[in-house]
Scaffold this motif. Structure first.
Motif, PDB file in Angstrom:
ATOM      1  N   THR A   7       4.002 -20.844   5.341  1.00 16.59           N
ATOM      2  CA  THR A   7       3.384 -19.548   5.062  1.00 16.59           C
ATOM      3  C   THR A   7       4.387 -18.412   5.074  1.00 16.59           C
ATOM      4  O   THR A   7       4.087 -17.322   4.641  1.00 16.59           O
ATOM      5  CB  THR A   7       2.284 -19.244   6.098  1.00 16.59           C
ATOM      6  OG1 THR A   7       2.863 -19.289   7.398  1.00 16.59           O
ATOM      7  CG2 THR A   7       1.155 -20.246   5.991  1.00 16.59           C
ATOM      8  N   TYR A  28       8.264  -3.434  10.447  1.00 17.37           N
ATOM      9  CA  TYR A  28       7.440  -3.842  11.594  1.00 17.37           C
ATOM     10  C   TYR A  28       8.175  -3.580  12.907  1.00 17.37           C
ATOM     11  O   TYR A  28       7.567  -3.129  13.880  1.00 17.37           O
ATOM     12  CB  TYR A  28       7.057  -5.320  11.500  1.00 17.37           C
ATOM     13  CG  TYR A  28       6.327  -5.705  10.237  1.00 17.37           C
ATOM     14  CD1 TYR A  28       5.467  -4.818   9.583  1.00 17.37           C
ATOM     15  CD2 TYR A  28       6.490  -6.959   9.673  1.00 17.37           C
ATOM     16  CE1 TYR A  28       4.804  -5.174   8.419  1.00 17.37           C
ATOM     17  CE2 TYR A  28       5.823  -7.330   8.509  1.00 17.37           C
ATOM     18  CZ  TYR A  28       4.994  -6.431   7.891  1.00 17.37           C
ATOM     19  OH  TYR A  28       4.339  -6.782   6.740  1.00 17.37           O
ATOM     20  N   TRP A  60       3.271  -0.291   1.766  1.00 18.22           N
ATOM     21  CA  TRP A  60       2.899  -1.614   1.287  1.00 18.22           C
ATOM     22  C   TRP A  60       3.099  -2.649   2.395  1.00 18.22           C
ATOM     23  O   TRP A  60       2.255  -3.532   2.593  1.00 18.22           O
ATOM     24  CB  TRP A  60       3.722  -1.960   0.049  1.00 18.22           C
ATOM     25  CG  TRP A  60       3.320  -3.246  -0.581  1.00 18.22           C
ATOM     26  CD1 TRP A  60       4.008  -4.416  -0.564  1.00 18.22           C
ATOM     27  CD2 TRP A  60       2.122  -3.510  -1.316  1.00 18.22           C
ATOM     28  NE1 TRP A  60       3.318  -5.378  -1.243  1.00 18.22           N
ATOM     29  CE2 TRP A  60       2.148  -4.862  -1.716  1.00 18.22           C
ATOM     30  CE3 TRP A  60       1.017  -2.735  -1.665  1.00 18.22           C
ATOM     31  CZ2 TRP A  60       1.130  -5.451  -2.444  1.00 18.22           C
ATOM     32  CZ3 TRP A  60      -0.001  -3.331  -2.392  1.00 18.22           C
ATOM     33  CH2 TRP A  60       0.065  -4.662  -2.784  1.00 18.22           C
ATOM     34  N   ASN A  63       0.330  -2.349   4.836  1.00 19.35           N
ATOM     35  CA  ASN A  63      -0.957  -2.755   4.277  1.00 19.35           C
ATOM     36  C   ASN A  63      -1.385  -4.125   4.807  1.00 19.35           C
ATOM     37  O   ASN A  63      -2.551  -4.356   5.072  1.00 19.35           O
ATOM     38  CB  ASN A  63      -0.873  -2.768   2.746  1.00 19.35           C
ATOM     39  CG  ASN A  63      -2.175  -3.142   2.086  1.00 19.35           C
ATOM     40  OD1 ASN A  63      -3.249  -2.861   2.586  1.00 19.35           O
ATOM     41  ND2 ASN A  63      -2.074  -3.788   0.943  1.00 19.35           N
ATOM     42  N   GLY A  64      -0.448  -5.021   4.976  1.00 13.61           N
ATOM     43  CA  GLY A  64      -0.766  -6.365   5.453  1.00 13.61           C
ATOM     44  C   GLY A  64      -0.412  -6.601   6.909  1.00 13.61           C
ATOM     45  O   GLY A  64      -0.399  -7.733   7.375  1.00 13.61           O
ATOM     46  N   SER A  66      -1.944  -6.157   9.659  1.00 12.37           N
ATOM     47  CA  SER A  66      -2.966  -6.623  10.606  1.00 12.37           C
ATOM     48  C   SER A  66      -2.854  -8.116  10.889  1.00 12.37           C
ATOM     49  O   SER A  66      -3.303  -8.585  11.929  1.00 12.37           O
ATOM     50  CB  SER A  66      -4.363  -6.284  10.092  1.00 12.37           C
ATOM     51  OG  SER A  66      -4.610  -6.961   8.876  1.00 12.37           O
ATOM     52  N   ALA A  67      -2.227  -8.861   9.994  1.00  7.24           N
ATOM     53  CA  ALA A  67      -2.080 -10.305  10.175  1.00  7.24           C
ATOM     54  C   ALA A  67      -0.752 -10.689  10.827  1.00  7.24           C
ATOM     55  O   ALA A  67      -0.494 -11.869  11.056  1.00  7.24           O
ATOM     56  CB  ALA A  67      -2.205 -11.000   8.825  1.00  7.24           C
ATOM     57  N   HIS A  89      -6.980   0.917   4.307  1.00 12.13           N
ATOM     58  CA  HIS A  89      -6.465  -0.441   4.478  1.00 12.13           C
ATOM     59  C   HIS A  89      -6.814  -1.037   5.840  1.00 12.13           C
ATOM     60  O   HIS A  89      -6.331  -2.115   6.177  1.00 12.13           O
ATOM     61  CB  HIS A  89      -4.959  -0.459   4.240  1.00 12.13           C
ATOM     62  CG  HIS A  89      -4.602   0.005   2.866  1.00 12.13           C
ATOM     63  ND1 HIS A  89      -4.819  -0.761   1.741  1.00 12.13           N
ATOM     64  CD2 HIS A  89      -4.092   1.169   2.418  1.00 12.13           C
ATOM     65  CE1 HIS A  89      -4.445  -0.097   0.676  1.00 12.13           C
ATOM     66  NE2 HIS A  89      -3.995   1.086   1.056  1.00 12.13           N
TER      67      HIS A  89
END
Length: 128
Positions: A7, A28, A60, A63-64, A66-67, A89
């Motif tokens: 992944t 991050y 951008w 945006n992702g 949270s995972a 978002h």
């Protein structure tokens, strides 16, 4: 026999043995260092990472977020005017503001109250 799905893109190993860190991972890492009760902007993060015209790319990345593990407090990142421009978002339209409220950050009309006092500049705070 089931195969394991990869992944994550593997990090590139440099000739000296160090590993290349992606722009998203750098974002991050910076966002994780924003103290509770403070906020910063997409542009401030981009400038700190040496890519001043990449504020949208910072957005951008978040945006992702949270995972991503460990947790990335993306709710602490707003636009340069202090507006909650990334609120769409989050899981609900009010979640970003709710998370900020838990940290005693006031929001009025989708804008951080006393933004200049709450602003955390990574260039100043993380300078070597």
């Amino acid at each position: 026999m089931a195969t394991k799905k990869i992944t994550e893109k593997p990090r590139v190993v440099m000739p000296d043995g160090s590993r290349e860190i992606s722009f998203f991972d750098q974002v991050y890492d910076v966002v994780r260092q924003i103290p509770k009760g403070r906020v910063t902007s997409y542009g401030a993060i981009a400038r700190f990472l040496g890519s001043g015209k990449s504020a949208r790319m910072v957005g951008w990345a978040l945006n992702g977020a949270s995972a991503i593990k460990p947790k990335v407090p993306a709710h602490r990142v707003v636009n340069s005017a202090g507006l909650l421009s990334g609120k769409a978002h989050f899981a609900t339209p009010t979640l970003m503001e709710e998370l900020l409220a838990k940290e005693k950050i006031k929001v009025l009309n989708e804008k951080i109250v006393d933004f200049d006092k709450k602003f955390w500049d990574p260039a100043a705070e993380l300078a070597l």
